[in-house]
Design a protein around this motif. Structure first.
Motif, PDB file in Angstrom:
ATOM      1  N   THR A   1      -5.988 -12.117   0.301  1.00  0.00           N
ATOM      2  CA  THR A   1      -4.995 -11.250   0.768  1.00  0.00           C
ATOM      3  C   THR A   1      -4.672 -11.463   2.279  1.00  0.00           C
ATOM      4  O   THR A   1      -5.495 -11.298   2.982  1.00  0.00           O
ATOM      5  CB  THR A   1      -5.287  -9.535   0.530  1.00  0.00           C
TER       6      THR A   1
ATOM      7  N   ILE B   1       0.462  -7.382   8.999  1.00  0.00           N
ATOM      8  CA  ILE B   1       0.802  -6.060   8.617  1.00  0.00           C
ATOM      9  C   ILE B   1       2.312  -5.822   8.984  1.00  0.00           C
ATOM     10  O   ILE B   1       2.881  -5.968  10.081  1.00  0.00           O
ATOM     11  CB  ILE B   1      -0.269  -5.030   9.274  1.00  0.00           C
TER      12      ILE B   1
ATOM     13  N   MET C   1      -8.206   0.560   0.257  1.00  0.00           N
ATOM     14  CA  MET C   1      -7.889  -0.718   0.951  1.00  0.00           C
ATOM     15  C   MET C   1      -9.018  -1.689   1.070  1.00  0.00           C
ATOM     16  O   MET C   1      -8.775  -2.748   0.901  1.00  0.00           O
ATOM     17  CB  MET C   1      -7.131  -0.619   2.069  1.00  0.00           C
TER      18      MET C   1
ATOM     19  N   ALA D   1       0.853  -0.932  -0.052  1.00  0.00           N
ATOM     20  CA  ALA D   1      -0.119  -0.133  -0.212  1.00  0.00           C
ATOM     21  C   ALA D   1       0.730   1.023  -0.094  1.00  0.00           C
ATOM     22  O   ALA D   1       1.590   1.614   1.047  1.00  0.00           O
ATOM     23  CB  ALA D   1      -0.995   0.112   1.368  1.00  0.00           C
TER      24      ALA D   1
ATOM     25  N   ALA E   1      -4.524   0.753   7.616  1.00  0.00           N
ATOM     26  CA  ALA E   1      -4.590  -0.743   7.187  1.00  0.00           C
ATOM     27  C   ALA E   1      -4.976  -1.631   8.309  1.00  0.00           C
ATOM     28  O   ALA E   1      -6.021  -2.491   8.177  1.00  0.00           O
ATOM     29  CB  ALA E   1      -3.198  -1.295   6.721  1.00  0.00           C
TER      30      ALA E   1
ATOM     31  N   ILE F   1      -0.299  -7.203   4.544  1.00  0.00           N
ATOM     32  CA  ILE F   1      -0.414  -5.740   3.915  1.00  0.00           C
ATOM     33  C   ILE F   1       1.008  -4.959   4.339  1.00  0.00           C
ATOM     34  O   ILE F   1       1.348  -5.240   5.373  1.00  0.00           O
ATOM     35  CB  ILE F   1      -1.618  -4.897   4.442  1.00  0.00           C
TER      36      ILE F   1
ATOM     37  N   LEU G   1      -9.432  -5.371  -0.356  1.00  0.00           N
ATOM     38  CA  LEU G   1      -9.734  -6.688   0.363  1.00  0.00           C
ATOM     39  C   LEU G   1     -10.842  -7.402  -0.070  1.00  0.00           C
ATOM     40  O   LEU G   1     -10.743  -8.517   0.020  1.00  0.00           O
ATOM     41  CB  LEU G   1      -9.707  -6.209   1.685  1.00  0.00           C
TER      42      LEU G   1
ATOM     43  N   THR H   1       2.573  -1.502   4.193  1.00  0.00           N
ATOM     44  CA  THR H   1       2.423  -0.062   4.170  1.00  0.00           C
ATOM     45  C   THR H   1       3.902   0.529   4.154  1.00  0.00           C
ATOM     46  O   THR H   1       4.703   0.358   5.134  1.00  0.00           O
ATOM     47  CB  THR H   1       1.621   0.534   5.486  1.00  0.00           C
TER      48      THR H   1
END
Length: 343
Positions: free
Chosen positions: A225, A259, A215, A172, A239, A228, A219, A230
């Motif tokens: 997914t 994440i 986002m 992202a 996120a 993520i 998703l 970032t």
């Protein structure tokens, strides 16, 4: 002899920073004026590192006046405008991130040909040395390695059963033209695709509501997914919030969403501490403020041209070392640390 202005006072809007530049002519043969033209404004947590390091430089070299020029309304076009304004004031040296080689090459080559030495910081020109902008040196992290090293750490944790194996990874990004951010995505992509995961880069923008909506739509359209990445620390809470609202279990465990983010900033560190973020990275921002100024000084005083670029990162930040990092970063940010924690 002039004493350099504190960075916090200088790093306001570009028009203010430049207004007195022409009046700041050198008062003696051994005084200098160096200008850092940056895309990092006061709304960016990394500004704190630059403030501290450039202040330390001015204490050590009181015959150097440093100016920091930036704006919180970032765009490549605005960065070029600020750079051209700075060049017109004929400083003794310029430090600048090469956010876009295409956009910055013209004005920087013109400055260098006119005798103004340039140091790249934070973002390098990725082309081979004989093709890139002929700056003295680069001081900063290798953003391709940032993506790679974070990806390798995630795979190590997945293979150990601490987090899920990656199936689809989305990177992202808030700036589709920023070549440093693209390099972070590319490094992560190499590692994840080699492990058999699907990978996609997603432009989310820098406005919170728009980024969250983008986002969420992604998703929903790509339910497989489960990672993520970032490429800015302040988008990690966005996120996590989206994934949490969608019931995707985004905390660090052996199921759901994982994440990953970047930088040694309060948002990144507190995300790791809370178990919301797997890992982040440090690109050695303190050195990115101090070292370019010192190289420019040594170039003038000693005729010293660096023989290689100076990499200041990445260093992967994990939960195992989070107390150490929090203690250090709190010293840099002071009372602002808690304000920058957006979880």
């Amino acid at each position: 002899m002039k004493i350099a202005k504190p960075l916090a006072a200088a790093a306001v809007l570009a028009t203010t920073a430049l207004s007195g530049s022409l009046a700041a002519a050198q008062e003696s043969d051994d005084s200098y004026r160096f200008v850092m033209v940056s895309h990092i404004g006061s709304n960016d947590p990394n500004m704190a590192w630059l403030t501290l390091s450039m202040d330390e430089f001015t204490k050590r070299y009181p015959n150097v006046q440093t100016e920091y020029i930036s704006t919180n309304q970032y765009s490549i076009q605005e960065l070029v405008r600020l750079l051209e304004q700075a060049i017109a004031t004929r400083p003794d040296g310029i430090a600048v991130p090469i956010v876009s080689s295409d956009a910055l090459e013209g004005p920087l080559r013109k400055a260098i040909e006119s005798g103004i030495p340039v140091v790249a910081f934070n973002i390098a020109d990725p082309r081979p040395k004989d093709e890139r902008i002929p700056y003295l040196t680069y001081v900063g992290g290798d953003e391709y390695l940032t993506g790679q090293e974070l990806g390798k750490y995630a795979l190590e944790q997945a293979e150990a059963g601490e987090i899920p194996m990656p199936e689809r990874v989305v990177c992202a990004s808030h700036d589709s033209a920023h070549q440093g951010l693209k390099a972070r995505c590319a490094g992560m992509k190499e590692v994840m695709e080699a492990a058999g995961a699907e990978f996609e880069e997603l432009f989310i923008g820098a406005e919170p509501a728009t980024a969250r909506n983008t986002m969420q739509s992604y998703l929903q359209a790509n339910p497989d997914t489960n990672y993520i990445f970032t490429v800015a620390p302040w988008s990690a809470p966005w996120a996590w919030g989206v994934a949490n609202d969608m019931g995707l279990d985004p905390d660090v465990d052996d199921k759901g969403m994982t994440i990953i983010t970047v930088d040694a900033s309060p948002a990144a560190l507190e995300g790791i501490k809370a178990g919301h973020v797997l890992a982040s990275s440090s690109q050695g921002f303190w050195l990115q403020g101090y070292a370019p100024m010192e190289w420019l000084y040594w170039y003038h005083e000693l005729g010293y041209t660096p023989q290689s670029d100076i990499l200041t990162g990445p260093t992967v930040i994990t939960a195992d070392a989070i107390d150490h990092w929090e203690t250090m970063v709190r010293k840099v940010f002071g009372d602002v640390y808690d304000e920058q924690n957006t979880w």
